[in-house]
Design an enzyme around this catalytic site. Structure first.
Site, PDB file in Angstrom:
ATOM      1  N   LYS A  78     -10.884  -1.493  -3.981  1.00  0.00           N
ATOM      2  CA  LYS A  78      -9.947  -0.510  -3.813  1.00  0.00           C
ATOM      3  C   LYS A  78     -10.802   0.409  -2.648  1.00  0.00           C
ATOM      4  O   LYS A  78     -11.834   0.862  -3.113  1.00  0.00           O
ATOM      5  CB  LYS A  78      -9.907   0.278  -4.843  1.00  0.00           C
ATOM      6  N   ASP A 135      -3.964  10.813 -17.321  1.00  0.00           N
ATOM      7  CA  ASP A 135      -3.076  10.271 -16.492  1.00  0.00           C
ATOM      8  C   ASP A 135      -2.670   8.917 -17.268  1.00  0.00           C
ATOM      9  O   ASP A 135      -2.328   7.873 -16.428  1.00  0.00           O
ATOM     10  CB  ASP A 135      -3.383  10.146 -15.191  1.00  0.00           C
ATOM     11  N   TYR A 183      -3.669   7.290  -0.280  1.00  0.00           N
ATOM     12  CA  TYR A 183      -4.958   7.467  -0.918  1.00  0.00           C
ATOM     13  C   TYR A 183      -5.829   6.385  -0.915  1.00  0.00           C
ATOM     14  O   TYR A 183      -7.041   6.586  -0.544  1.00  0.00           O
ATOM     15  CB  TYR A 183      -4.788   7.854  -2.292  1.00  0.00           C
ATOM     16  N   GLY A 228      -2.174  -3.914  -0.915  1.00  0.00           N
ATOM     17  CA  GLY A 228      -1.237  -2.642  -0.984  1.00  0.00           C
ATOM     18  C   GLY A 228      -1.972  -1.307  -0.163  1.00  0.00           C
ATOM     19  O   GLY A 228      -3.096  -1.530   0.155  1.00  0.00           O
ATOM     20  N   GLU A 229      -0.967  -0.656   0.405  1.00  0.00           N
ATOM     21  CA  GLU A 229      -1.621   0.431   1.158  1.00  0.00           C
ATOM     22  C   GLU A 229      -1.039   1.565   0.863  1.00  0.00           C
ATOM     23  O   GLU A 229       0.314   1.979   0.918  1.00  0.00           O
ATOM     24  CB  GLU A 229      -1.133   0.056   2.960  1.00  0.00           C
TER      25      GLU A 229
END
Lengths: 403, 360
Positions: free
Chosen positions: A93, A189, A74, A70-71
């Site tokens: 990450k 969150d 952030y 994943g890119e």
């Protein structure tokens, strides 16, 4: 590549970086004249000048990145494994350098690091290690959770789940939230795509990028946290002093979403969201929430709607039974002082009524796409820090297919 | 039976020679080779008759010298005598080491046991005379030491095969019954149809009703009968189905489920202090009494709890214990305390360090 370990043509900086190690190289630098064995030249320890750097290198050498899953703006998320054991997978990450925070680390990275390091619970994603790469990127080595997230389960209509499955998921979520609150951490969150599913089927609360500890007396907190659809009314009304009740509202919203298989209260902006809450659940007033009108941003639309009745709750969310609806109602109570606490939720009678929560291994699960999903979830910028970004986050949820 | 010991060179019978009397298949087409599990030396049946009929004698193969009896001779099942011997050894060892998996507590223990037995077999089959003798000695010791258990397991195995046999037999019987029933049924259907036809004809001949109504009635009756029969057959089939389930595991007593613990074993109650409902503190009371402080859900009790928690956290935690728990390899443990959590062990850490300020 000023300090790359080339022996044949040493640059001046290379020489100077090695000078304190008392290695003399010939000016013309032929490899034959070098008495140092070549293997020791390549050891990173020579370039790590102090103990922290050496420790960092040692930590970094423990993990190997395999591929990017994943890119985002952030962070980038990689699938990796332990160097000593290729079968033990991890997610790495790598937090990007952010334009806004040239000096030091971005606050969300610090928060994530600070709380994940301390919280160790089976339903909270575990942080295995931290190291920096290239002297600037922060790398968080996280538990590998290959089975996607709860949002995937909710939205994939090929997956059928029942009350027992919901009870199992909610149980794990409530435990995680209770554990955070018992350790005086607000997550701020909670939403279905921050609830990842581990390979054994258990639910893991992830993304502590907006977390903070319970505030000290008199110290205000920002109200601009929690993705809009899961944000409680007191935050919309600008309450600067809040506590665990904000997370409980999110948990209630997740619960309702699990039952309906669609977000319960959702709108495109914050103003619309509060209007929508009033419309769906009733209007917060002095009767049902004493003192609410004194909150700085208290604005509600006329006419005032009474709180929805029990029958209406049952009609909407009756799938979990009367006791289950009780729990949702208590979680979605307007007055945060009367809202059920995470501990109270765990003491609720719903857990002991039939059906019994499904065992972990029997929970419905997704077969493919989980790896990419984890990449998606981890790369996301946690929560919202201003209006513009808030709008972006809401849009990223992609409920486009719903309309 | 292709697996039976066949002469290695059927195409050339002259090569198949008895090592004792040197006669070959070319001279004697009915030549049959026998072996004795004492020494596995091959010889033809004529030689066996000739040498051993009058009683035990030593093996005629040079330098063997084992005393053999005629009773011990049989045709080799495998062409390769090494395999024949290994299979015999396995049978012999298996009779002694006949433990069953459910006797073991863990799979690991069971696998270790199997490996040990395999090692013993290997020693007997492949080992030098010395290791072979040692292995035989071990086998003997084990047999003598565990006679009762061996017997018990043997009986259990017998019992199991007997049950298996019975089950198969009952399945076969059921199958046969079913076939017979089907035949009978077909026969009945035929008879029924024939009979109702006769009845219709009779009624048409004797009664004074319209011909069409009579035929319609008769058809209805037939339909009713067939559907009734089909229902019956379905019921029977479902009953029969329950008789013929294969591969059932042995029943285990159902594990009694514990009631669901919503907390999952968590207990966050403070152990080192008792939290009071109220603490007198002038500044705290003044700061937190405003309505804005409480209406959003902020509660001074959370603050009491946190302050007490932080004051006491870390007490009773000893670095030596933590270091001893940790694997010795993790050198970077000081900065990254989480590394020893790679194994998914559940550890509720109660100590939480907080900085006083987090401006966000």
């Amino acid at each position: 590549m000023a300090n790359s370990p080339t022996i044949t043509a040493p640059s001046p900086s290379f020489q100077s970086s090695l000078s304190h190690l008392k290695i003399t190289l010939q000016p013309n630098g032929s490899s034959k004249s070098n008495s140092l064995p070549p293997s020791s030249i390549h050891s990173p320890a020579i370039f790590a000048h102090d103990l922290t750097e050496q420790l960092n290198e040692a930590e970094k050498a423990k993990y190997i990145k395999d591929r990017k899953v994943g890119e985002g703006t952030y962070a980038n998320v990689y699938l990796g494994h332990l160097a000593s054991n290729p079968s033990s997978l991890v997610a790495i990450k790598k937090i990007k350098i952010q334009a806004d925070y040239k000096e030091g680390l971005a606050p969300d990275a610090v928060r994530e690091l600070k709380f994940l390091q301390e919280l160790s619970h089976p339903n909270i994603i575990s942080l295995l290690s931290v190291y920096s790469s290239k002297g600037q990127n922060l790398n968080l080595v996280l538990e590998y959770l290959p089975l996607g997230d709860l949002e995937m389960m909710i939205k994939d209509h090929d997956i059928v789940y029942g009350t027992a499955d919901m009870k199992a998921w909610m149980g794990m979520l409530c435990r995680a939230v209770y554990f955070c609150h018992a350790n005086f951490v607000l997550h701020r969150d909670i939403k279905p795509n921050n609830l990842l599913i581990a390979s054994d089927g258990s639910l893991k609360l992830a993304d502590f990028g907006l977390a903070r500890s319970f505030s000290n007396p008199g110290r205000p907190m920002t109200t601009n946290v929690i993705t809009t659809w899961y944000r409680p009314p007191e935050l919309f009304f600008g309450a600067k002093h809040y506590a665990g009740a904000v997370d409980v509202w999110s948990v209630g919203m997740v619960f309702a979403e699990l039952i309906l298989r669609a977000p319960y209260v959702w709108a495109n902006s914050e103003i619309e969201q509060i209007a929508k809450i009033c419309e769906t659940l009733g209007t917060p007033t002095e009767e049902n929430w004493p003192g609410v009108t004194r909150l700085p941003k208290y604005i509600v639309h006329e006419p005032v709607k009474p709180l929805i009745s029990r029958e209406e709750w049952m009609a909407r969310l009756g799938a979990v039974g009367a006791v289950g609806v009780d729990l949702v109602v208590e979680m979605l109570t307007f007055d945060p002082r009367r809202r059920i606490t995470a501990e109270g939720a765990l003491r609720h009678g719903w857990w002991s009524v039939e059906p019994r929560p499904t065992a972990l291994r029997e929970l419905p699960r997704k077969r493919e796409g989980g790896q990419e999903r984890m990449g998606e979830d981890l790369k996301r910028r946690p929560g919202i820090l201003d209006d513009e970004q808030g709008a972006k986050v809401a849009r990223k949820l992609e409920f486009g297919g719903m309309k | 039976m292709s697996r039976l010991a066949k002469p290695s060179s059927l195409e050339d019978p002259t090569k198949d020679i008895c090592p004792v009397c040197k006669s070959n298949r070319y001279l004697n087409p009915s030549l049959q080779f026998l072996i004795n599990p004492e020494c596995y030396h091959r010889m033809c049946s004529t030689c066996v008759d000739r040498i051993f009929t009058s009683g035990p004698a030593s093996c005629p193969v040079p330098h063997c010298g084992k005393t053999l009896r005629k009773k011990g001779f049989h045709a080799a099942f495998f062409g390769d005598l090494k395999i024949e011997r290994e299979v015999d050894v396995r049978k012999r060892v298996g009779k002694v080491f006949n433990r069953r998996q459910d006797e073991f507590e863990t799979l690991l223990d069971w696998n270790n046991y199997l490996e040990e037995v395999e090692g013993l077999v290997f020693d007997i089959v492949e080992g030098s005379p010395k290791t072979r003798a040692q292995a035989e000695e071990r086998l003997k010791q084990y047999r003598e030491g565990n006679e009762a258990e061996i017997e018990e397991n043997r009986l259990a195995a017998l019992d199991e095969t007997e049950q298996q046999r019975r089950r198969e037999k009952s399945e076969r019987d059921a199958l046969r019954q079913r076939r017979l029933a089907e035949l009978r049924e077909e026969e009945e259907v035929k008879m029924d149809v024939a009979q109702s036809k006769r009845e219709v004809l009779n009624r048409l001949a004797n009664e004074d009703i319209d011909a069409e109504t009579i035929t319609k009635q008769a058809q209805k009756v037939i339909l009713k009968k067939t559907s009734a029969r089909r229902n019956l057959a379905d019921q029977e089939a479902s009953v029969r189905e329950s008789l013929t389930i294969r591969g059932l595991k042995k029943k285990e007593a159902p594990v009694k489920e514990e009631p669901y613990d919503a907390f999952g074993g968590m207990n966050m109650e403070p152990t080192k202090y008792v939290l009071q409902h109220h603490y007198d503190h002038e500044w705290l009371d003044k700061t937190t009494s405003g309505p804005l402080h409480t209406v959003g859900g902020w509660d001074v009790h959370d603050y009491y709890a946190r302050t007490m928690f932080e004051a006491f956290s870390g007490l009773g935690v000893f670095i030596e214990d933590e270091v001893a728990d940790r694997e010795p390899v993790s050198t970077a443990a000081g900065t990254v305390a989480a590394t020893d959590r790679v194994a998914p062990k559940i550890k509720f850490k109660q100590k939480i360090k907080m900085e006083s300020d987090d401006v966000f």
